[in-house]
Scaffold this motif. Sequence first.
Motif, short mmCIF file in Angstrom:
data_model
loop_
_atom_site.label_atom_id
_atom_site.label_comp_id
_atom_site.label_asym_id
_atom_site.label_seq_id
_atom_site.Cartn_x
_atom_site.Cartn_y
_atom_site.Cartn_z
N PHE A 10 0.87 -1.17 0.00
CA PHE A 10 0.00 0.00 0.00
C PHE A 10 0.90 1.21 0.00
CE2 PHE A 10 -1.44 -3.30 2.94
CZ PHE A 10 -2.45 -3.84 2.17
N SER A 11 0.55 2.20 -0.76
CA SER A 11 1.44 3.35 -0.87
C SER A 11 0.64 4.50 -1.46
CB SER A 11 2.60 2.96 -1.79
OG SER A 11 3.30 4.10 -2.21
N PRO A 12 0.94 5.74 -1.04
CA PRO A 12 0.18 6.88 -1.57
C PRO A 12 0.15 6.88 -3.10
CG PRO A 12 1.58 7.59 0.22
CD PRO A 12 1.93 6.15 -0.03
N ASP A 13 1.20 6.40 -3.74
CA ASP A 13 1.22 6.48 -5.21
C ASP A 13 0.45 5.33 -5.86
OD1 ASP A 13 2.97 4.44 -4.79
OD2 ASP A 13 4.74 5.50 -5.53
N ARG A 14 -0.15 4.47 -5.06
CA ARG A 14 -1.05 3.46 -5.62
C ARG A 14 -2.49 3.94 -5.67
NH1 ARG A 14 0.88 -2.64 -4.86
NH2 ARG A 14 3.12 -2.23 -5.07
N VAL A 15 -2.73 5.12 -5.11
CA VAL A 15 -4.07 5.71 -5.18
C VAL A 15 -4.30 6.19 -6.61
CG1 VAL A 15 -5.56 7.54 -4.28
CG2 VAL A 15 -3.95 6.36 -2.75
N VAL A 63 -4.12 2.85 -0.49
CA VAL A 63 -3.35 3.26 0.67
C VAL A 63 -4.23 3.15 1.90
CG1 VAL A 63 -3.90 5.75 0.69
CG2 VAL A 63 -1.64 4.97 1.45
N ARG A 114 -3.98 4.65 6.04
CA ARG A 114 -3.16 5.46 6.96
C ARG A 114 -3.98 5.72 8.21
NH1 ARG A 114 1.45 8.44 5.64
NH2 ARG A 114 1.73 6.76 4.14
N LEU A 151 -0.71 12.55 2.25
CA LEU A 151 -0.87 11.50 1.23
C LEU A 151 -0.90 12.08 -0.19
CD1 LEU A 151 -3.52 9.13 2.89
CD2 LEU A 151 -1.04 8.78 2.67
N LEU A 188 -8.74 5.09 4.11
CA LEU A 188 -8.29 4.19 3.05
C LEU A 188 -8.92 4.60 1.74
CD1 LEU A 188 -10.08 0.74 3.37
CD2 LEU A 188 -10.77 2.74 4.67
N SER A 189 -8.27 4.20 0.65
CA SER A 189 -8.81 4.48 -0.68
C SER A 189 -9.12 3.16 -1.35
CB SER A 189 -7.78 5.26 -1.50
OG SER A 189 -6.70 4.41 -1.84
N THR A 191 6.69 6.08 6.09
CA THR A 191 5.53 5.21 6.22
C THR A 191 5.40 4.80 7.68
OG1 THR A 191 6.91 3.31 5.72
CG2 THR A 191 5.71 4.29 3.88
#
Lengths: 327, 327
Positions: free
Chosen positions: A153-158, A213, A215, A229, A272-273, B34
Motif C-alpha cells: 500500500f502506498s500513496p502512489d497506488r491511489v 493506501v 493510513r 498523502l 483508506l482508498s 511510512t
Amino acid sequence: MIDKVLLGHGSGGALMADLLKNVVFAAFPDVQPTDGALADVPAGMRLVFTTDSFVVKPLFFPGGDIGRLAVNGTVNDLAMMGAEPALISCGLIIEEGFALDDLRWICASMSRAAMEAGARIVTGDTKVVGHGEADSIFINTSGIGYAQPVYGFSPDRVKAGDVIIVNGGLGEHGIAVMAGRLGVSFAPELPSDSAPLWPQVKALLGAGIVPGVMRDITRGGLGSVAAELAAGLPLDYHLREACLPVDARVAKACDIWGFDPLYVASEGRFLLSVGPAQVEETLRLLGPAAASIGEVSAGTGRVFLHTTVGGVRPVRPLPGEMLPRIC
Amino acid sequence: MIDKVLLGHGSGGALMADLLKNVVFAAFPDVQPTDGALADVPAGMRLVFTTDSFVVKPLFFPGGDIGRLAVNGTVNDLAMMGAEPALISCGLIIEEGFALDDLRWICASMSRAAMEAGARIVTGDTKVVGHGEADSIFINTSGIGYAQPVYGFSPDRVKAGDVIIVNGGLGEHGIAVMAGRLGVSFAPELPSDSAPLWPQVKALLGAGIVPGVMRDITRGGLGSVAAELAAGLPLDYHLREACLPVDARVAKACDIWGFDPLYVASEGRFLLSVGPAQVEETLRLLGPAAASIGEVSAGTGRVFLHTTVGGVRPVRPLPGEMLPRIC
C-alpha cells in the motif's frame, strides 16, 4: 512498604529485580529476563518493523490510558502496513516518585490491549529518571508484524476515481484527552476511540479488498493525513464536509475550544482508498460507523474540503500543534 | 531561522515534516515516511527482538554521546543473544527548546554507530514535550537481529569448571560519564568504552566457540551481572580481584568518589563463560584487553570475590543506584 518508583528501581540491582518481578514480568508473562526475545518467522512472511513513543497527558482518560494507547498505536502502524501484529516491546521511562499502583494498572492495560490485538509483549526495558526530569511516565512500544508477500500500500497506488473512506467518527480521541486534561465531561461520556485496527484490516484483505493506501489518523488529524498523502502526486483529494462523521459532542467541543475537527487526532481510525466497485463491500466490512467521505481526482497534490454551504477550501497541514501531547 | 525544537515539531503537521526532512531523514536514509519498515528475513534465520531506552546525562561525554550509546546498547543486546544486528528503530522524546544542532549531531552519531555495527536504522518516531517535561532528550532504540538456528546461550548452560572471561577494562563508561557530569577530566582522557560487541561475538561463533552464557555489563556492573547469572542455579561464580582488568584512572576515580569498580557500568564489555579448553582461543580472538577473571564451581547460586590480600567476600547485587542515568 514501597508504593512509589525510586531511582534505585532503574539501577540494574536488587530493587530493579523486585520491580521487574512484581510489576513488569507479572503483567507480561511472555517477557524473559534475557537481553531480547527469540522468535520464528512464519514461512513466506515478510517482516514489518515499527516504533512509537507515547507522552499523552493525562495518563488516564475516558476510554483508555497511556498503556492501551501505546499498544494500539504500534499495532495500528503494523496494520496500516498490512501486517498482522505479532511481537511488541515495552520501553518505560519513569519519573522517580511515580505510584507503583498506577504502573501496575498501565502494564495490565498494555497486556490486555496486546491480547485483544492478538500480539504478545515479549521484551522490555525500564529506566527511572529523577523527580522533575520527566513528566510521570513515557512509553515506547516497538512492534514486529508479519505481512503477506502480496503487501504493497502506498500513496502512489491511489488512482483518480478512487473513493476515500474512514472507519468511524473523527477526533474522538483528541477531544476525550482534552476533556480529561481540563477536567470536563460530556453526558453521555465521550470515550477515546483508541482501538486495534488489525481486525478491520484483516477482514478487508480477507475479502480480497486491497486498498491503494491505508493510513491511521493520529497526530494532525484527517486534514494533515490527507495533505501528506496527496503531496507531490498528480492527484487531488476531495473531502465532503457533509459526509465527515463527527460526533455531536466532538463538534460542540471544537466549537467551544476553537478546534477544527479536521485536525483533531483519532487513535482507532484510519483512512483508506478503494476503487468505486469496492466501496459498498468495504463499508459493509468496516461496520456502521464507517463513511465514504470523498474521492480522488487527477490533480496536483492538493486537498479540498467541499463545505456544507457549497464552498471549496484548501486543506493544508497545520504548521504546528493544536493539541499537544495527545498520544 | 529556527534553531531549537518547538512543540510544533512534534505535531504531525508542516513543522514536523520539516524536522523529519531536514534532520531525521537526512541522517537516516533508510527510514521511509511510512508507518513502518518492511524487510525480508534471511532463510533459516530466527529473529531476535530487543528494546532499550537511554536517558544518559550528560548527553555528550568523552568517547561518545547518547546517540552512539543508544545504537550500541541495542546492537549489544542482540549480540548477546548470538544475533547479527540488522534493523534498528529510533524513538526520540525531545524537550521543547532542545538545540537543533545537538539533535543533528546525535542523529549523525546514531547513523555512524549503526553503520559500524552493520545495522540499518529503518524506522522512527519523534515526540516533543513541553519545556521542563523531560530532561533534554530521551532515546529508545529497538532492534531486530537474525540468529543462527543453533542459537542458545543461557545462565543454566554454564557448567562447573567453566572459565569466566571479560573482553576489556571494567567501569570505563560509568566513570567517563561521571567525569563529564562533574566537569573533571583525566590525563590522558578516559573515553567511554561504548562499542558494538557483534564483531567480537561473530569472531567467537565463527571459530566454533559457543559460550555457555554471554551478558553485556551495563547497569549494575560486573558484580550485579554475575549475581544475576548465578542466582538460583547450582553454581557459584568465583571472581579473582587480581585478574579484574581495571584501568588505573578508573581505580583512582573509584577511590576518590567512593565507588566500587565491581559495580560501575560499562557499555562495550561483556562477560562470557567457556570451557577450560577454549580459554586460550577465546582470549586470542577477543584481543589484548580481554582477561580471564575467574571460574565457576558447583555451588548454590552465590558469587565470591577472592581479594588480592587472600580474603573472600560475597558479591551481592546492589540494592539501588550508585550512578544514576549512565545509560
